[in-house]
Design a protein around this motif. Structure first.
Motif, mmCIF file in Angstrom:
data_model
loop_
_atom_site.group_PDB
_atom_site.id
_atom_site.type_symbol
_atom_site.label_atom_id
_atom_site.label_comp_id
_atom_site.label_asym_id
_atom_site.label_seq_id
_atom_site.Cartn_x
_atom_site.Cartn_y
_atom_site.Cartn_z
ATOM 1 N N LEU A 40 -2.544 -13.086 5.273
ATOM 2 C CA LEU A 40 -2.822 -11.927 6.110
ATOM 3 C C LEU A 40 -3.724 -10.894 5.454
ATOM 4 N N GLY A 41 -3.855 -10.970 4.147
ATOM 5 C CA GLY A 41 -4.579 -9.946 3.405
ATOM 6 C C GLY A 41 -3.607 -8.904 2.885
ATOM 7 N N ALA A 42 -3.863 -8.417 1.699
ATOM 8 C CA ALA A 42 -2.940 -7.486 1.037
ATOM 9 C C ALA A 42 -2.699 -6.215 1.845
ATOM 10 N N ASP A 43 -3.680 -5.765 2.613
ATOM 11 C CA ASP A 43 -3.517 -4.542 3.403
ATOM 12 C C ASP A 43 -2.492 -4.687 4.514
ATOM 13 N N LEU A 77 -0.724 -8.106 -6.527
ATOM 14 C CA LEU A 77 -1.190 -8.571 -5.221
ATOM 15 C C LEU A 77 -1.965 -7.498 -4.469
ATOM 16 N N GLY A 78 -1.823 -6.251 -4.889
ATOM 17 C CA GLY A 78 -2.502 -5.155 -4.201
ATOM 18 C C GLY A 78 -1.829 -4.775 -2.890
ATOM 19 N N ILE A 79 -0.508 -5.022 -2.800
ATOM 20 C CA ILE A 79 0.218 -4.668 -1.576
ATOM 21 C C ILE A 79 0.909 -3.326 -1.776
ATOM 22 N N SER A 80 1.133 -2.613 -0.668
ATOM 23 C CA SER A 80 1.868 -1.357 -0.771
ATOM 24 C C SER A 80 3.330 -1.678 -1.080
ATOM 25 N N ASN A 81 3.999 -0.725 -1.690
ATOM 26 C CA ASN A 81 5.375 -0.962 -2.106
ATOM 27 C C ASN A 81 6.125 0.359 -2.150
ATOM 28 N N ILE A 82 7.301 0.395 -1.542
ATOM 29 C CA ILE A 82 8.146 1.582 -1.652
ATOM 30 C C ILE A 82 9.499 1.173 -2.207
#
Length: 146
Positions: A88-91, A118-123
């Motif tokens: 899906l892409g990291a965004d 991976l360059g994914i957002s993370n909380i």
């Protein structure tokens, strides 16, 4: 004779997932599909493409553009996050960490490193307080102790 053709036997295939690492960071994954006999059914690049296409189709057909994945720092969530980011892409991939009273520092560190690599957002949403409150409610319902 293939395993599925053996009389009275159910054919079994094994799918082997692996993570590709470079400098201690996960950078991708591979998939091998093996028959019970150990014969390679599907080449890694073809299996990988088929899996990524399946993820993309499933997400899209459900009407979603993004996915949220619980990141534990373990193998399962790592593989799912890598596949989702590749498909899906990291965004479009968002990680959520829920550290609780039994989470180790190394698991938390691994999950954070994965999201960064991976360059994914993370909380991070700590769940120690809700866990303790739920435990107290259950203890009262069970006569005072769990």
């Amino acid at each position: 004779m293939s395993p599925s053709q053996l009389p009275g036997r159910i054919g079994v295939s094994f799918i082997i997932f692996g993570l590709l690492e470079r400098e201690s960071h996960v950078t991708g994954f591979f998939v091998l599909s093996l028959a019970e006999s150990g014969k390679l059914i599907c080449q890694a690049d073809i299996c990988r493409t088929q899996n990524l296409d399946g993820v993309e189709r499933s997400v899209g057909s459900a009407g979603f553009t993004d996915v949220v994945i619980g990141l534990s720092g373990g193998m399962d969530s790592t593989l799912v996050a890598v596949m989702a980011a590749d498909a899906l892409g990291a965004d479009h991939v968002h990680g959520v960490m829920l550290p609780g009273p039994y989470s180790s520092e190394s698991s938390i560190d691994d999950a954070e490193a994965l999201a960064l690599a991976l360059g994914i957002s993370n909380i991070t949403v700590p769940i120690c307080e809700p866990f303790e409150a739920f435990e107290a409610v259950l203890a009262r319902a069970c006569g005072g102790a769990l």
